[in-house]
Scaffold this active site. Structure first.
Site, PDB file in Angstrom:
ATOM      1  N   ILE A 131      41.878  39.740  44.487  1.00 24.08           N
ATOM      2  CA  ILE A 131      41.745  38.377  45.005  1.00 24.08           C
ATOM      3  C   ILE A 131      42.984  37.544  44.703  1.00 24.08           C
ATOM      4  CG2 ILE A 131      40.580  37.272  43.048  1.00 24.08           C
ATOM      5  CD1 ILE A 131      38.589  36.196  45.403  1.00 24.08           C
TER       6      ILE A 131
ATOM      7  N   TYR B 294      36.587  44.876  45.516  1.00 24.37           N
ATOM      8  CA  TYR B 294      37.728  44.114  45.021  1.00 24.37           C
ATOM      9  C   TYR B 294      37.449  43.550  43.636  1.00 24.37           C
ATOM     10  CZ  TYR B 294      35.525  39.562  46.011  1.00 24.37           C
ATOM     11  OH  TYR B 294      34.702  38.471  46.015  1.00 24.37           O
ATOM     12  N   CYS B 295      38.540  43.186  42.953  1.00 28.10           N
ATOM     13  CA  CYS B 295      38.466  42.521  41.655  1.00 28.10           C
ATOM     14  C   CYS B 295      39.582  41.480  41.623  1.00 28.10           C
ATOM     15  CB  CYS B 295      38.579  43.527  40.511  1.00 28.10           C
ATOM     16  SG  CYS B 295      40.180  44.362  40.427  1.00 28.10           S
ATOM     17  N   ARG B 296      40.113  41.186  40.436  1.00 30.97           N
ATOM     18  CA  ARG B 296      41.169  40.181  40.331  1.00 30.97           C
ATOM     19  C   ARG B 296      42.493  40.702  40.878  1.00 30.97           C
ATOM     20  NH1 ARG B 296      45.101  38.274  36.923  1.00 30.97           N
ATOM     21  NH2 ARG B 296      44.898  40.052  35.541  1.00 30.97           N
TER      22      ARG B 296
ATOM     23  N   GLY C 215      43.059  44.467  41.489  1.00 30.47           N
ATOM     24  CA  GLY C 215      42.956  45.790  42.115  1.00 30.47           C
ATOM     25  C   GLY C 215      42.759  46.923  41.141  1.00 30.47           C
TER      26      GLY C 215
END
Length: 102
Positions: free
Chosen positions: A94, A65-67, A69
Site C-alpha cells: 500500500i 497486499y500489506c504495507r 509487499g
C-alpha cells in the site's frame, strides 16, 4: 504465487470475477487506510492467521497486499502450502499504491 506490479495486479483484479482482495496488515494499519472491498486477516496472528485462511474458499483468486509487499509475499507462500492455487502478491504494497483507498 505470483509477484505482480501494481499495474498488472490491478488489471488482473479488475478482469477477475472470482477475486478476493486480502489485506494481511495489522488492524491499526488497516484503520489508517485500506484498498476498498478488502478483507483483513493479520499475518502476525501466527496460527490464528492459518486458521482464518483455512476458512476461505480455495476456489477464489486472492489478491494479497500489506504495507510494502514483504508480509503479503509470505502470506501468498503460506496460502500455496495450504492448497490455494491463485494468490497474487502486490509488489510495493500500500506504500506504493496509487489507486483508491478508504
Amino acid at each position: 504465487m505470483a509477484n505482480l506490479s501494481q499495474k498488472d495486479w490491478t488489471e488482473q483484479l479488475n478482469a477477475d470475477d472470482n477475486a478476493v482482495i486480502l489485506d494481511v496488515r495489522t488492524e491499526a494499519e488497516v484503520a489508517e487506510k485500506k484498498i476498498p472491498n478488502s478483507i483483513n486477516i493479520d499475518i502476525y496472528k501466527g496460527q490464528g492467521f492459518v486458521y482464518q485462511l483455512e476458512e476461505l474458499d480455495k476456489s477464489k483468486n486472492y489478491y494479497v497486499y500489506c504495507r510494502s509487499g514483504a508480509r503479503s509475499e509470505k502470506a501468498c507462500n503460506i496460502m500455496n502450502q495450504l492448497g490455494f492455487d491463485n494468490a497474487y502478491n502486490l509488489l510495493g504494497g500500500i506504500l506504493e499504491w496509487t489507486g483508491d483507498v478508504e
